[in-house]
Scaffold this motif. Sequence first.
Motif, PDB file in Angstrom:
ATOM      1  N   ILE A  11       0.836  -1.190   0.000  1.00 24.07           N
ATOM      2  CA  ILE A  11       0.000   0.000   0.000  1.00 24.07           C
ATOM      3  C   ILE A  11       0.873   1.243   0.000  1.00 24.07           C
ATOM      4  O   ILE A  11       0.606   2.218  -0.691  1.00 24.07           O
ATOM      5  N   LEU A  12       1.972   1.207   0.760  1.00 26.74           N
ATOM      6  CA  LEU A  12       2.872   2.349   0.814  1.00 26.74           C
ATOM      7  C   LEU A  12       3.495   2.616  -0.544  1.00 26.74           C
ATOM      8  O   LEU A  12       3.540   3.757  -1.006  1.00 26.74           O
ATOM      9  N   PHE A  13       3.923   1.556  -1.234  1.00 31.45           N
ATOM     10  CA  PHE A  13       4.512   1.759  -2.553  1.00 31.45           C
ATOM     11  C   PHE A  13       3.505   2.379  -3.516  1.00 31.45           C
ATOM     12  O   PHE A  13       3.812   3.286  -4.262  1.00 31.45           O
ATOM     13  N   ILE A  14       2.252   1.869  -3.481  1.00 30.17           N
ATOM     14  CA  ILE A  14       1.243   2.405  -4.387  1.00 30.17           C
ATOM     15  C   ILE A  14       1.028   3.879  -4.125  1.00 30.17           C
ATOM     16  O   ILE A  14       0.912   4.694  -5.037  1.00 30.17           O
ATOM     17  N   THR A  15       1.001   4.245  -2.849  1.00 30.44           N
ATOM     18  CA  THR A  15       0.804   5.648  -2.489  1.00 30.44           C
ATOM     19  C   THR A  15       1.978   6.499  -2.937  1.00 30.44           C
ATOM     20  O   THR A  15       1.807   7.576  -3.494  1.00 30.44           O
ATOM     21  N   LEU A  16       3.197   6.019  -2.720  1.00 25.40           N
ATOM     22  CA  LEU A  16       4.371   6.836  -2.966  1.00 25.40           C
ATOM     23  C   LEU A  16       4.745   6.924  -4.432  1.00 25.40           C
ATOM     24  O   LEU A  16       5.436   7.858  -4.832  1.00 25.40           O
ATOM     25  N   GLN A  17       4.284   5.972  -5.232  1.00 26.33           N
ATOM     26  CA  GLN A  17       4.713   5.963  -6.620  1.00 26.33           C
ATOM     27  C   GLN A  17       3.913   6.921  -7.491  1.00 26.33           C
ATOM     28  O   GLN A  17       4.128   6.979  -8.691  1.00 26.33           O
ATOM     29  N   THR A  18       2.967   7.662  -6.902  1.00 24.42           N
ATOM     30  CA  THR A  18       2.285   8.705  -7.641  1.00 24.42           C
ATOM     31  C   THR A  18       3.280   9.819  -7.898  1.00 24.42           C
ATOM     32  O   THR A  18       3.686  10.523  -6.995  1.00 24.42           O
ATOM     33  N   HIS A  19       3.691   9.955  -9.146  1.00 26.20           N
ATOM     34  CA  HIS A  19       4.792  10.861  -9.469  1.00 26.20           C
ATOM     35  C   HIS A  19       4.333  11.847 -10.520  1.00 26.20           C
ATOM     36  O   HIS A  19       3.740  11.465 -11.526  1.00 26.20           O
ATOM     37  N   LEU A  20       4.568  13.119 -10.307  1.00 24.35           N
ATOM     38  CA  LEU A  20       4.061  14.161 -11.183  1.00 24.35           C
ATOM     39  C   LEU A  20       5.077  14.522 -12.256  1.00 24.35           C
ATOM     40  O   LEU A  20       6.283  14.512 -12.036  1.00 24.35           O
ATOM     41  N   ASN A  21       4.557  14.859 -13.411  1.00 22.40           N
ATOM     42  CA  ASN A  21       5.373  15.441 -14.462  1.00 22.40           C
ATOM     43  C   ASN A  21       5.085  16.930 -14.486  1.00 22.40           C
ATOM     44  O   ASN A  21       3.946  17.342 -14.693  1.00 22.40           O
ATOM     45  N   HIS A  22       6.100  17.738 -14.278  1.00 22.38           N
ATOM     46  CA  HIS A  22       5.905  19.175 -14.170  1.00 22.38           C
ATOM     47  C   HIS A  22       6.321  19.868 -15.456  1.00 22.38           C
ATOM     48  O   HIS A  22       7.185  19.396 -16.185  1.00 22.38           O
ATOM     49  N   ALA A  23       5.682  20.995 -15.711  1.00 20.73           N
ATOM     50  CA  ALA A  23       6.044  21.818 -16.858  1.00 20.73           C
ATOM     51  C   ALA A  23       7.217  22.704 -16.448  1.00 20.73           C
ATOM     52  O   ALA A  23       7.035  23.728 -15.790  1.00 20.73           O
ATOM     53  N   LEU A  24       8.413  22.275 -16.807  1.00 23.93           N
ATOM     54  CA  LEU A  24       9.631  22.964 -16.390  1.00 23.93           C
ATOM     55  C   LEU A  24      10.007  24.020 -17.421  1.00 23.93           C
ATOM     56  O   LEU A  24       9.624  23.919 -18.584  1.00 23.93           O
ATOM     57  N   PRO A  25      10.774  25.056 -17.066  1.00 21.02           N
ATOM     58  CA  PRO A  25      11.458  25.274 -15.780  1.00 21.02           C
ATOM     59  C   PRO A  25      10.531  25.802 -14.690  1.00 21.02           C
ATOM     60  O   PRO A  25       9.370  26.136 -14.934  1.00 21.02           O
ATOM     61  N   LEU A  26      11.109  25.888 -13.499  1.00 21.64           N
ATOM     62  CA  LEU A  26      10.384  26.373 -12.336  1.00 21.64           C
ATOM     63  C   LEU A  26      10.648  27.854 -12.113  1.00 21.64           C
ATOM     64  O   LEU A  26      11.664  28.399 -12.542  1.00 21.64           O
ATOM     65  N   SER A  27       9.736  28.484 -11.400  1.00 24.19           N
ATOM     66  CA  SER A  27       9.915  29.871 -10.977  1.00 24.19           C
ATOM     67  C   SER A  27       9.231  30.027  -9.625  1.00 24.19           C
ATOM     68  O   SER A  27       8.764  29.039  -9.039  1.00 24.19           O
ATOM     69  N   THR A  28       9.170  31.233  -9.115  1.00 25.41           N
ATOM     70  CA  THR A  28       8.528  31.459  -7.817  1.00 25.41           C
ATOM     71  C   THR A  28       7.345  32.395  -7.972  1.00 25.41           C
ATOM     72  O   THR A  28       7.323  33.277  -8.825  1.00 25.41           O
ATOM     73  N   ASN A  29       6.355  32.168  -7.141  1.00 24.67           N
ATOM     74  CA  ASN A  29       5.170  33.014  -7.046  1.00 24.67           C
ATOM     75  C   ASN A  29       4.919  33.249  -5.567  1.00 24.67           C
ATOM     76  O   ASN A  29       4.395  32.384  -4.883  1.00 24.67           O
ATOM     77  N   SER A  30       5.363  34.392  -5.064  1.00 23.19           N
ATOM     78  CA  SER A  30       5.337  34.657  -3.625  1.00 23.19           C
ATOM     79  C   SER A  30       6.143  33.547  -2.937  1.00 23.19           C
ATOM     80  O   SER A  30       7.259  33.251  -3.332  1.00 23.19           O
ATOM     81  N   ARG A  31       5.560  32.884  -1.921  1.00 25.42           N
ATOM     82  CA  ARG A  31       6.315  31.890  -1.183  1.00 25.42           C
ATOM     83  C   ARG A  31       6.313  30.525  -1.862  1.00 25.42           C
ATOM     84  O   ARG A  31       6.917  29.577  -1.360  1.00 25.42           O
ATOM     85  N   TRP A  32       5.669  30.403  -3.012  1.00 25.78           N
ATOM     86  CA  TRP A  32       5.531  29.105  -3.653  1.00 25.78           C
ATOM     87  C   TRP A  32       6.501  28.953  -4.821  1.00 25.78           C
ATOM     88  O   TRP A  32       6.773  29.903  -5.553  1.00 25.78           O
ATOM     89  N   ILE A  33       6.973  27.732  -5.030  1.00 27.73           N
ATOM     90  CA  ILE A  33       7.676  27.354  -6.249  1.00 27.73           C
ATOM     91  C   ILE A  33       6.634  26.781  -7.197  1.00 27.73           C
ATOM     92  O   ILE A  33       5.839  25.910  -6.811  1.00 27.73           O
ATOM     93  N   VAL A  34       6.615  27.264  -8.432  1.00 32.34           N
ATOM     94  CA  VAL A  34       5.569  26.875  -9.382  1.00 32.34           C
ATOM     95  C   VAL A  34       6.203  26.458 -10.708  1.00 32.34           C
ATOM     96  O   VAL A  34       7.343  26.810 -11.013  1.00 32.34           O
ATOM     97  N   ASP A  35       5.423  25.718 -11.506  1.00 36.37           N
ATOM     98  CA  ASP A  35       5.880  25.343 -12.835  1.00 36.37           C
ATOM     99  C   ASP A  35       5.393  26.365 -13.851  1.00 36.37           C
ATOM    100  O   ASP A  35       4.827  27.406 -13.498  1.00 36.37           O
ATOM    101  N   GLU A  36       5.590  26.065 -15.134  1.00 36.04           N
ATOM    102  CA  GLU A  36       5.255  27.035 -16.171  1.00 36.04           C
ATOM    103  C   GLU A  36       3.756  27.300 -16.276  1.00 36.04           C
ATOM    104  O   GLU A  36       3.336  28.324 -16.807  1.00 36.04           O
ATOM    105  N   THR A  37       2.932  26.378 -15.771  1.00 31.88           N
ATOM    106  CA  THR A  37       1.485  26.573 -15.798  1.00 31.88           C
ATOM    107  C   THR A  37       0.992  27.329 -14.573  1.00 31.88           C
ATOM    108  O   THR A  37      -0.200  27.597 -14.457  1.00 31.88           O
ATOM    109  N   GLY A  38       1.888  27.643 -13.654  1.00 27.61           N
ATOM    110  CA  GLY A  38       1.511  28.352 -12.444  1.00 27.61           C
ATOM    111  C   GLY A  38       1.104  27.460 -11.298  1.00 27.61           C
ATOM    112  O   GLY A  38       0.741  27.948 -10.224  1.00 27.61           O
TER     113      GLY A  38
END
Length: 559
Positions: A11-38
């Motif tokens: 169960i732990l592996f199934i939970t942890l293997q959820t992996h996101l593909n981000h629209a890189l590069p990254l930038s910042t928006n106030s205190r958050w790190i965000v991808d190209e889609t915001g």
Amino acid sequence: MTVFFKFSFLILFITLQTHLNHALPLSTNSRWIVDETGQRVKLSCVNWVSHLEPMVAEGLSKQPVDAISKRIVSMGFNCVRLTWPLFLVTNDSLSSLTVRNSLQSLGLVEAIAGFQANNPSVLDLSLISAYQAVVSNLGENKVMVILDNHVSKPGWCCSNFDGNGFFGDQYFNPDLWVKGLTRMATIFNGITNVVAMSLRNELRGPKQNLNDWYRYMQKGAEAVHSANPDVLVILSGLNFDADLSFLAQKQVNLSFSGKLVFEIHWYGFSDGPVWKTGNPNQVCGRVKENVMRRGGYLLGQGWPLFVSEFGVDQRGSNVNDNRYLNCFLGVAAELDWDWALWTLVGSYNMRDGVVGMDEHYGLLSWDWCGTRNWSFLQRISALQSPLQGPGPTKERVHKIIFHPLTGLCIIRKSLVDPLELGPCSKSEAWNYTPQKALTIKGTYFCLQADGLGKPVKLSIICTDPNSKWESISDSRMHLSSKLANGTSVCLDADPDNAIVVNKCKCLSRDSGCEPESQWFKIVNTTRSLGSKKAVQPMNLNPELSLEGKRHTRLKYLFV
């Protein structure tokens, strides 16, 4: 009290293997790190050491690089803070070595054989090419990389007098440092999964001063951005990266924006043995206050804060570390900051002259084949995904009730089953009202105490004293209520993970007491939760209680 972890490795592996593909590069928006889609990208990283004398990523003599990368993904991490020594790109006599040459010069014959067996294609690469190969493989596995300039001269870090501590030290020429940063930024320009560069690890030592900090950190930041404008630029503070308090009076002045992140370190040993010798509630409250004053305040000012090193002895026998971790996880859930765990490393080719040294803070076993402490991975799993920040859903802010000792949250299986601990993704969406009632969002139900040692219940009578919950103790993690007879009680998790109330314990003074089963953190989240249970308010009985319904333990096979 020991709280048993009842979720299987499967169960732990199934939970942890959820992996996101981000629209890189990254930038910042106030205190958050965000991808190209915001959308927010939470850096949930692990440190991988590559700055010691061999100047090659540890573990490659034990396992194929692709197996290590896939293990990182399977444990739920989305990025690696990959360390490197300045001399890798500034000292020609060292940087010209192959991996084989480097290992031979140190007499590491067994490591050479290990490379030949596990990573033969790396063995005769130059050291910088071997570093690039690791970054490339992480990218193939969709793992982001932060290039961390850890030291100048290769070796273990850190002390006040190792010559690597501050600008002007024996091995820390500022101009050479800027040159090295520029070279690394240039080498990795266009390498998509390299999302950030950390300019220097743990500035320290007797030469520390603010004038040089501002002068050279700003110069280094500008050099990196000029050579590679895609990467985030991460700045560390003073005193072993424990102090960014000076930025409250004077911020850095840079020509670019939307790329700046600050980093801080926080370990149990950062404050000496106080966790072991003091009352955990009082120590947690005091240390958290110091962390906020030294760096945490930056979040409120609109700057991302990356806790680039935290960690514990994975053997589980270090009282100082164990108490610290309970506090750290509560704070990390509350602030939802970005972080990097120290460390992935199970053992070192050579550290401090010792061949094959075991790393007790390492996630992996000595041979890099197994995991030292699976329960630790469960505890951090809820914090590997964003709880707040810009995202694809527009959920209003609600609460989860997080239990740092287990890394789980209070969940409700049904209206007739007692409340228990379970995956935070299955949590209720709670509201915490001005009257201090904890209510399930969209229902009339509130949390109610029902007697010492008894399970809490859900009720629609939400104005009585036993339906009011207040954060008490210096840690602010005891949730206290009053029974009908006026007795003060605290929320607790029993050995079966059922949610009960008991007398509040360890509130002050007693240093031998362990309060962690009673530590809960009411955490803001905008995450869409998986628990969408139907309720039938039309049929509610004002005396509705979950008392008497036998708690059924979650049963999963360990595989």
